[in-house]
Design a protein around this motif. Structure first.
Motif, mmCIF file in Angstrom:
data_model
loop_
_atom_site.group_PDB
_atom_site.id
_atom_site.type_symbol
_atom_site.label_atom_id
_atom_site.label_comp_id
_atom_site.label_asym_id
_atom_site.label_seq_id
_atom_site.Cartn_x
_atom_site.Cartn_y
_atom_site.Cartn_z
ATOM 1 N N PHE A 1 122.142 119.956 84.942
ATOM 2 C CA PHE A 1 121.098 119.058 85.427
ATOM 3 C C PHE A 1 121.206 117.691 84.761
ATOM 4 O O PHE A 1 122.056 117.489 83.888
ATOM 5 N N ASP A 2 120.370 116.791 85.211
ATOM 6 C CA ASP A 2 120.450 115.385 84.788
ATOM 7 C C ASP A 2 121.824 114.793 85.113
ATOM 8 O O ASP A 2 122.371 113.987 84.367
ATOM 9 N N ILE A 3 122.376 115.220 86.245
ATOM 10 C CA ILE A 3 123.677 114.725 86.704
ATOM 11 C C ILE A 3 123.462 113.359 87.356
ATOM 12 O O ILE A 3 122.596 113.224 88.218
ATOM 13 N N PRO A 4 124.213 112.343 86.947
ATOM 14 C CA PRO A 4 124.110 111.053 87.648
ATOM 15 C C PRO A 4 124.425 111.243 89.140
ATOM 16 O O PRO A 4 125.175 112.154 89.508
ATOM 17 N N VAL A 5 123.879 110.397 89.978
ATOM 18 C CA VAL A 5 124.048 110.590 91.429
ATOM 19 C C VAL A 5 124.942 109.530 92.083
ATOM 20 O O VAL A 5 124.910 109.352 93.290
ATOM 21 N N ASP A 6 125.778 108.851 91.289
ATOM 22 C CA ASP A 6 126.764 107.950 91.876
ATOM 23 C C ASP A 6 127.862 108.799 92.517
ATOM 24 O O ASP A 6 127.971 110.003 92.261
ATOM 25 N N ASP A 7 128.669 108.202 93.375
ATOM 26 C CA ASP A 7 129.677 108.950 94.128
ATOM 27 C C ASP A 7 130.680 109.669 93.225
ATOM 28 O O ASP A 7 131.059 110.809 93.498
ATOM 29 N N LYS A 8 131.115 109.028 92.147
ATOM 30 C CA LYS A 8 132.071 109.654 91.239
ATOM 31 C C LYS A 8 131.460 110.905 90.602
ATOM 32 O O LYS A 8 132.116 111.947 90.516
#
Length: 170
Positions: free
Chosen positions: A113-120
């Motif tokens: 969790f707390d995963i960044p949500v940018d494409d990479k």
């Protein structure tokens, strides 16, 4: 059912082993390298290296190295209750492992969790780690219940840059 999101995922598996035995497979250098990693080093807050059978504690830092993966992962133990819950910083996010008694098994519940949500991050962390954890939880079950490892430790699988996405047993 909760809505699927890019910033987190959860994986679950029933394993026929006690909570205490499974906790040690996650919470000691000896345990986690028996089924998951090539090398794991944990350091206490005051810089002492933990012994192979010594349980990790909140505030420890770690360095992990896999078979067939040149990069090392470094992070911090955010929680380790000595019983059934561990939480670490991992790959620009957090991972928790909760162990619950269910019928005659222990359910391992892994959440990232707390995963960044940018494409990479969607590709490398959400997609990559979600697939990776699915394999590693199956590997843990195979190891604990049948004494076998499914991950490749002898053949170099890193021949091309997509190996981590193509091989299921990296």
């Amino acid at each position: 059912m909760e809505k699927l999101q890019w910033n987190s995922f959860t994986k679950k598996i029933h394993i026929h082993k006690s909570i205490e035995e499974l906790y040690d497979l996650w919470a000691t250098p000896k345990g986690i390298t028996s089924w998951f990693l090539k090398h794991a080093e944990y350091s206490t807050i005051d810089g002492q290296i933990r012994k192979p059978s010594e349980r990790i504690q909140k505030g420890d830092t770690y360095t992990w190295q896999w078979h067939n993966w040149d990069e090392k992962e470094k992070g911090e133990v955010l929680e380790a209750n000595g019983n059934n819950y561990i939480e670490i910083s991992f790959s620009s996010s957090k991972v928790s492992v909760k162990l619950e008694k269910k019928n005659n098994t222990t359910m391992v519940i892994l959440s990232q969790f707390d995963i960044p949500v940018d494409d990479k991050s969607k590709l490398q962390i959400h997609y990559g780690c979600s697939n990776g954890w699915t394999f590693w939880l199956a590997n843990l079950k195979a190891f604990v219940e049948h004494g076998i490892l499914l991950n490749e430790t002898e053949i170099n699988l890193q021949e091309n840059e997509l190996s981590g996405y193509e091989f299921v047993n990296m």
